[in-house]
Design a protein around this motif. Structure first.
Motif, PDB file in Angstrom:
ATOM      1  N   UNK A  16       0.849  -1.189   0.000  1.00  0.00           N
ATOM      2  CA  UNK A  16       0.000   0.000   0.000  1.00  0.00           C
ATOM      3  C   UNK A  16       0.884   1.237   0.000  1.00  0.00           C
ATOM      4  N   UNK A  17       0.265   2.379  -0.211  1.00  0.00           N
ATOM      5  CA  UNK A  17       0.996   3.629  -0.101  1.00  0.00           C
ATOM      6  C   UNK A  17       0.121   4.831  -0.362  1.00  0.00           C
ATOM      7  N   UNK A  18       0.427   5.905   0.383  1.00  0.00           N
ATOM      8  CA  UNK A  18      -0.135   7.219   0.107  1.00  0.00           C
ATOM      9  C   UNK A  18       0.962   7.980  -0.632  1.00  0.00           C
ATOM     10  N   UNK A  19       0.769   8.223  -1.900  1.00  0.00           N
ATOM     11  CA  UNK A  19       1.826   8.802  -2.718  1.00  0.00           C
ATOM     12  C   UNK A  19       1.779  10.322  -2.693  1.00  0.00           C
ATOM     13  N   UNK A  20       2.972  10.922  -2.767  1.00  0.00           N
ATOM     14  CA  UNK A  20       3.079  12.360  -2.848  1.00  0.00           C
ATOM     15  C   UNK A  20       3.274  12.796  -4.288  1.00  0.00           C
ATOM     16  N   UNK A  21       3.831  14.007  -4.471  1.00  0.00           N
ATOM     17  CA  UNK A  21       3.978  14.541  -5.821  1.00  0.00           C
ATOM     18  C   UNK A  21       5.382  14.363  -6.389  1.00  0.00           C
ATOM     19  N   UNK A  22       6.316  13.867  -5.619  1.00  0.00           N
ATOM     20  CA  UNK A  22       7.685  13.721  -6.138  1.00  0.00           C
ATOM     21  C   UNK A  22       7.822  12.439  -6.962  1.00  0.00           C
ATOM     22  N   UNK A  23       8.775  12.479  -7.887  1.00  0.00           N
ATOM     23  CA  UNK A  23       9.096  11.295  -8.666  1.00  0.00           C
ATOM     24  C   UNK A  23       8.380  11.180  -9.991  1.00  0.00           C
ATOM     25  N   UNK A  24       7.657  12.213 -10.402  1.00  0.00           N
ATOM     26  CA  UNK A  24       6.913  12.143 -11.655  1.00  0.00           C
ATOM     27  C   UNK A  24       7.534  12.962 -12.766  1.00  0.00           C
ATOM     28  N   UNK A  25       6.858  12.965 -13.920  1.00  0.00           N
ATOM     29  CA  UNK A  25       7.396  13.633 -15.109  1.00  0.00           C
ATOM     30  C   UNK A  25       6.594  14.872 -15.506  1.00  0.00           C
ATOM     31  N   UNK A  26       5.529  15.171 -14.812  1.00  0.00           N
ATOM     32  CA  UNK A  26       4.732  16.353 -15.149  1.00  0.00           C
ATOM     33  C   UNK A  26       5.509  17.634 -14.843  1.00  0.00           C
ATOM     34  N   UNK A  27       5.154  18.703 -15.540  1.00  0.00           N
ATOM     35  CA  UNK A  27       5.854  19.975 -15.390  1.00  0.00           C
ATOM     36  C   UNK A  27       4.852  21.110 -15.140  1.00  0.00           C
ATOM     37  N   UNK A  28       5.382  22.298 -14.895  1.00  0.00           N
ATOM     38  CA  UNK A  28       4.539  23.466 -14.681  1.00  0.00           C
ATOM     39  C   UNK A  28       3.761  23.358 -13.385  1.00  0.00           C
ATOM     40  N   UNK A  29       2.500  23.773 -13.405  1.00  0.00           N
ATOM     41  CA  UNK A  29       1.692  23.730 -12.185  1.00  0.00           C
ATOM     42  C   UNK A  29       1.419  22.296 -11.737  1.00  0.00           C
ATOM     43  N   UNK A  30       1.607  21.336 -12.646  1.00  0.00           N
ATOM     44  CA  UNK A  30       1.390  19.926 -12.316  1.00  0.00           C
ATOM     45  C   UNK A  30       2.688  19.213 -11.938  1.00  0.00           C
ATOM     46  N   UNK A  31       3.755  19.946 -11.782  1.00  0.00           N
ATOM     47  CA  UNK A  31       5.083  19.363 -11.629  1.00  0.00           C
ATOM     48  C   UNK A  31       5.101  18.233 -10.621  1.00  0.00           C
ATOM     49  N   UNK A  32       5.600  17.083 -11.078  1.00  0.00           N
ATOM     50  CA  UNK A  32       5.693  15.915 -10.212  1.00  0.00           C
ATOM     51  C   UNK A  32       4.848  14.760 -10.700  1.00  0.00           C
ATOM     52  N   UNK A  33       4.342  13.994  -9.734  1.00  0.00           N
ATOM     53  CA  UNK A  33       3.643  12.742 -10.022  1.00  0.00           C
ATOM     54  C   UNK A  33       2.124  12.969 -10.088  1.00  0.00           C
ATOM     55  N   UNK A  34       1.705  13.819 -10.997  1.00  0.00           N
ATOM     56  CA  UNK A  34       0.266  14.047 -11.168  1.00  0.00           C
ATOM     57  C   UNK A  34      -0.361  12.845 -11.851  1.00  0.00           C
ATOM     58  N   UNK A  35      -1.327  12.207 -11.179  1.00  0.00           N
ATOM     59  CA  UNK A  35      -1.970  10.996 -11.723  1.00  0.00           C
ATOM     60  C   UNK A  35      -3.433  11.247 -12.085  1.00  0.00           C
ATOM     61  N   UNK A  36      -3.842  12.522 -12.123  1.00  0.00           N
ATOM     62  CA  UNK A  36      -5.243  12.845 -12.347  1.00  0.00           C
ATOM     63  C   UNK A  36      -5.639  12.833 -13.814  1.00  0.00           C
ATOM     64  N   UNK A  37      -6.383  11.803 -14.202  1.00  0.00           N
ATOM     65  CA  UNK A  37      -6.841  11.708 -15.583  1.00  0.00           C
ATOM     66  C   UNK A  37      -7.794  12.851 -15.941  1.00  0.00           C
ATOM     67  N   UNK A  38      -8.409  13.457 -14.949  1.00  0.00           N
ATOM     68  CA  UNK A  38      -9.323  14.550 -15.198  1.00  0.00           C
ATOM     69  C   UNK A  38      -8.657  15.912 -15.248  1.00  0.00           C
ATOM     70  N   UNK A  39      -7.362  15.970 -15.055  1.00  0.00           N
ATOM     71  CA  UNK A  39      -6.651  17.244 -15.115  1.00  0.00           C
ATOM     72  C   UNK A  39      -6.300  17.577 -16.560  1.00  0.00           C
ATOM     73  N   UNK A  40      -5.873  18.822 -16.787  1.00  0.00           N
ATOM     74  CA  UNK A  40      -5.489  19.266 -18.131  1.00  0.00           C
ATOM     75  C   UNK A  40      -4.010  19.044 -18.410  1.00  0.00           C
ATOM     76  N   UNK A  41      -3.367  18.253 -17.604  1.00  0.00           N
ATOM     77  CA  UNK A  41      -1.964  17.905 -17.794  1.00  0.00           C
ATOM     78  C   UNK A  41      -1.814  17.055 -19.059  1.00  0.00           C
ATOM     79  N   UNK A  42      -0.600  16.958 -19.550  1.00  0.00           N
ATOM     80  CA  UNK A  42      -0.310  16.122 -20.717  1.00  0.00           C
ATOM     81  C   UNK A  42      -0.693  14.667 -20.438  1.00  0.00           C
ATOM     82  N   UNK A  43      -1.466  14.091 -21.326  1.00  0.00           N
ATOM     83  CA  UNK A  43      -1.998  12.736 -21.119  1.00  0.00           C
ATOM     84  C   UNK A  43      -0.888  11.702 -20.963  1.00  0.00           C
ATOM     85  N   UNK A  44       0.121  11.776 -21.795  1.00  0.00           N
ATOM     86  CA  UNK A  44       1.210  10.802 -21.715  1.00  0.00           C
ATOM     87  C   UNK A  44       1.980  10.945 -20.407  1.00  0.00           C
ATOM     88  N   UNK A  45       2.121  12.162 -19.918  1.00  0.00           N
ATOM     89  CA  UNK A  45       2.787  12.367 -18.630  1.00  0.00           C
ATOM     90  C   UNK A  45       1.972  11.728 -17.502  1.00  0.00           C
TER      91      UNK A  45
END
Length: 254
Positions: A16-45
């Motif tokens: 199990x785990x409660x994940x934070x925002x570090x360790x991801x590839x998103x940039x800008x206001x989404x910088x980090x481990x953004x996993x929200x499919x409903x966000x306007x972040x880059x889909x591939x990221x």
């Protein structure tokens, strides 16, 4: 940077785990481990971030997340479903090895559940609407229906907005006190007139205890205040940002 995984001692030995925002590839206001499919972040990221989240907690497992709608609906998962066909719900339960069930938050309360003996786990997204509506009760009912014993179920409450960061108006408070006058104890006087500081983490813990859960771990991590570690809808709103990221909380039955 590695993926930030916060774990609960109550769930020791369970993937199990409660994940934070570090360790991801998103940039800008989404910088980090953004996993929200409903966000306007880059889909591939987003998809890469979701792959990294799985690899950090349960390599090889199939990730399953719902389309969250701030409901009190919990569903039982028996097999993966496509990202574009996610059921509308705010809690998942399963007993199937190989599945990694998860929910997304950005200030709302993530709760992970487990009955080790029965091999049954649950994951719940409890915003204020879902918390008041009984989404944690629905999760427990779904676990029991699957074969869990309520007296064995343990729960961990992950990073969420803290009372010091959560100011609400009097009409908001009145929704809770109308449901139960004793709910007033979860509110303290705010910094402005007719405003109050709401302790949603304690409220969710109270609902769990009232429902019969005797082992509850509240991690006490404030998503609003810890900007480098967690996404926060309210912080993004206060900064007038056009979007916000989401973090994930996940648990596996095996």
């Amino acid at each position: 940077m590695t993926v930030d995984v916060v774990r609960s001692a109550q769930l020791d030995g369970i993937r199990h785990g409660f994940l934070g925002r570090s360790g991801g590839v998103s940039t800008g206001i989404y910088a980090g481990l953004n996993v929200g499919l409903g966000s306007d972040d880059d889909r591939e990221a987003i998809l890469e971030n979701r792959r990294r989240a799985v690899a950090a907690v349960a390599p090889g497992a199939k990730l399953v997340t719902p389309h969250q709608v701030h409901s009190a609906t919990a569903i039982t998962v028996t097999e993966p479903f496509p990202d574009d066909a996610r059921p509308h719900a705010d809690a998942l339960v399963t007993d199937r090895p190989g599945l990694l069930i998860g929910i997304l938050t950005a200030d709302c309360v993530p709760v992970l559940f487990a009955d080790r003996a029965a091999g049954i786990v649950g994951a719940t997204h409890a915003g204020w609407k879902g918390a008041l509506g009984g989404v944690t009760d629905a999760t427990l009912d779904a676990m029991v229906a699957l074969g869990a014993d309520r007296t064995r179920i343990v729960a961990a409450i992950g990073p969420c907005i803290a009372r010091a960061s959560y100011e609400v108006d009097t009409s908001f408070r009145d929704r809770f006190t109308a449901h139960d006058p004793e709910n007033e104890r979860f509110f303290r006087e705010g910094r402005r007139d007719d405003h109050h500081q709401f302790d949603i983490e304690s409220y969710v813990a109270h609902r769990l205890a009232t429902a019969g859960v005797t082992r509850i771990d509240a991690l006490g991590l404030d998503t609003y205040a810890l900007a480098n570690r967690f996404y926060s809808y309210r912080r993004a709103t206060h900064r007038a940002e056009p979007g916000y990221g989401r973090q994930m909380s996940v648990i596996a039955a095996d």
